[in-house]
Design a protein around this motif. Structure first.
Motif, PDB file in Angstrom:
ATOM      1  N   ALA A 209       0.805  -1.225   0.000  1.00 11.93           N
ATOM      2  CA  ALA A 209       0.000   0.000   0.000  1.00 11.93           C
ATOM      3  C   ALA A 209       0.833   1.267   0.000  1.00 11.93           C
ATOM      4  CB  ALA A 209      -0.927   0.004   1.214  1.00 11.93           C
ATOM      5  N   GLN A 210       2.146   1.139  -0.044  1.00 11.29           N
ATOM      6  CA  GLN A 210       2.970   2.341  -0.042  1.00 11.29           C
ATOM      7  C   GLN A 210       2.734   3.152  -1.317  1.00 11.29           C
ATOM      8  OE1 GLN A 210       7.080   1.355   0.583  1.00 11.29           O
ATOM      9  NE2 GLN A 210       6.790   0.805   2.742  1.00 11.29           N
ATOM     10  N   PRO A 211       2.766   4.483  -1.200  1.00  7.63           N
ATOM     11  CA  PRO A 211       2.527   5.320  -2.381  1.00  7.63           C
ATOM     12  C   PRO A 211       3.606   5.136  -3.435  1.00  7.63           C
ATOM     13  CG  PRO A 211       3.299   6.652  -0.537  1.00  7.63           C
ATOM     14  CD  PRO A 211       3.025   5.276  -0.001  1.00  7.63           C
ATOM     15  N   ARG A 212       3.186   5.198  -4.681  1.00 10.91           N
ATOM     16  CA  ARG A 212       4.087   5.126  -5.825  1.00 10.91           C
ATOM     17  C   ARG A 212       3.792   6.301  -6.745  1.00 10.91           C
ATOM     18  NH1 ARG A 212       2.981   0.230  -3.861  1.00 10.91           N
ATOM     19  NH2 ARG A 212       4.578  -1.394  -3.888  1.00 10.91           N
ATOM     20  N   PRO A 213       4.419   7.441  -6.469  1.00  6.54           N
ATOM     21  CA  PRO A 213       4.104   8.653  -7.239  1.00  6.54           C
ATOM     22  C   PRO A 213       4.246   8.428  -8.733  1.00  6.54           C
ATOM     23  CG  PRO A 213       5.534   9.157  -5.372  1.00  6.54           C
ATOM     24  CD  PRO A 213       5.484   7.665  -5.486  1.00  6.54           C
ATOM     25  N   GLY A 214       3.266   8.919  -9.458  1.00  4.18           N
ATOM     26  CA  GLY A 214       3.262   8.771 -10.904  1.00  4.18           C
ATOM     27  C   GLY A 214       2.688  10.006 -11.563  1.00  4.18           C
ATOM     28  N   LEU A 215       2.123   9.810 -12.730  1.00  3.60           N
ATOM     29  CA  LEU A 215       1.516  10.921 -13.455  1.00  3.60           C
ATOM     30  C   LEU A 215       0.321  11.468 -12.696  1.00  3.60           C
ATOM     31  CD1 LEU A 215       1.575   9.504 -17.100  1.00  3.60           C
ATOM     32  CD2 LEU A 215       3.058  11.273 -16.145  1.00  3.60           C
ATOM     33  N   THR A 216       0.177  12.782 -12.732  1.00  3.44           N
ATOM     34  CA  THR A 216      -0.977  13.442 -12.126  1.00  3.44           C
ATOM     35  C   THR A 216      -1.829  14.052 -13.227  1.00  3.44           C
ATOM     36  OG1 THR A 216       0.302  13.986 -10.148  1.00  3.44           O
ATOM     37  CG2 THR A 216      -1.713  15.253 -10.519  1.00  3.44           C
ATOM     38  N   ARG A 217      -3.103  13.696 -13.222  1.00  5.22           N
ATOM     39  CA  ARG A 217      -4.015  14.200 -14.249  1.00  5.22           C
ATOM     40  C   ARG A 217      -4.342  15.666 -13.962  1.00  5.22           C
ATOM     41  NH1 ARG A 217      -9.336  10.801 -15.335  1.00  5.22           N
ATOM     42  NH2 ARG A 217      -7.696   9.289 -15.785  1.00  5.22           N
ATOM     43  N   ARG A 218      -4.225  16.486 -14.966  1.00  2.00           N
ATOM     44  CA  ARG A 218      -4.566  17.906 -14.830  1.00  2.00           C
ATOM     45  C   ARG A 218      -5.894  18.173 -15.528  1.00  2.00           C
ATOM     46  NH1 ARG A 218      -0.214  20.665 -12.907  1.00  2.00           N
ATOM     47  NH2 ARG A 218       1.824  19.651 -13.106  1.00  2.00           N
ATOM     48  N   HIS A 219      -6.751  18.936 -14.862  1.00  2.00           N
ATOM     49  CA  HIS A 219      -8.078  19.244 -15.422  1.00  2.00           C
ATOM     50  C   HIS A 219      -8.088  20.678 -15.951  1.00  2.00           C
ATOM     51  CE1 HIS A 219      -9.825  15.543 -13.847  1.00  2.00           C
ATOM     52  NE2 HIS A 219      -9.133  15.756 -12.750  1.00  2.00           N
TER      53      HIS A 219
END
Length: 219
Positions: A209-219
């Motif tokens: 469950a550790q976070p795995r930073p990836g792409l962030t969707r921009r609106h």
């Protein structure tokens, strides 16, 4: 004795299937099951999501899949005439069958929960909110509290908010030893936890469950 909490909304066919399969999952273990009705729509709203039945392609798949799962489990699952429908009358009726918060018996029992699920999912395709059917169900359950009372409405709100705070994001969710198991298909995983599978003591639960930073969707 272990204590397990089953969060559900009778709107969900997966919750209905999970409810039916739970006794087999728990067989051989001494477990107290606490049933907590919550409003799925409030969970989805809090996370900015739509329910599966509100997205047409997902709705078609959902009802095909649950029909198959019911076939595999050997249980009846009749989709109601309207879905999604407003589950508030049923959720409030569920809490009306329990004692006020803090008193003995302050959550609904399995029999009452079973009648709610059967009303929706074993009703031969009838409307879950048809007034005469709701009246008959209320008479059968003979709740000790008024389902329309402010106390019952507030209990549903507070239980839903508490579930959100705990991290519940869908139904059915089952809490055991501080862990949340989401979905009817998580029952084998729940069984493994009850059986004290070493995986749960290895750190794998926490690591996965550790976070795995990836792409962030921009609106």
């Amino acid at each position: 004795m272990k204590r397990l909490t089953f969060y559900f909304d009778p709107l969900s066919p997966y919750a209905a299937l999970g409810f039916e399969a739970l006794p087999e999952t728990l067989a051989g273990h001494s477990v107290e099951v606490v049933y907590r009705p919550i409003l799925l729509a409030a969970l989805l709203h809090a996370m900015g999501q739509k329910g599966p039945a509100e997205i047409e392609a997902k709705r078609r798949w959902t009802f095909r899949q649950v029909a198959w799962l019911a076939h595999r489990q050997g249980v009846v699952l009749d989709a109601p005439a309207q879905h999604p429908f407003n589950p508030l009358p049923l959720l409030r009726l569920a809490w009306a069958c329990a004692a006020p918060a803090g008193q003995p018996g302050d959550t609904p029992g399995r029999w009452a929960v079973e009648q709610l699920f059967h009303h929706v999912w074993r009703g031969g395709g009838a409307d879950a909110n048809e007034p005469a059917r709701l009246a008959a169900l209320t008479q059968l359950l003979a709740p000790g509290q008024d389902p329309g009372s402010e106390a019952v409405k507030q209990r549903l709100r507070s239980e839903t908010e508490a579930a959100l705070t705990l991290g519940v994001f869908g139904v059915p969710t089952i809490e055991l030893d501080g862990r949340l198991f989401w979905g009817q298909d998580a029952l084998p995983m729940l069984r493994a936890a009850l059986d004290d599978d070493p995986w749960f003591r290895s750190g794998a639960w926490e690591l996965a469950a550790q976070p795995r930073p990836g792409l962030t969707r921009r609106h």
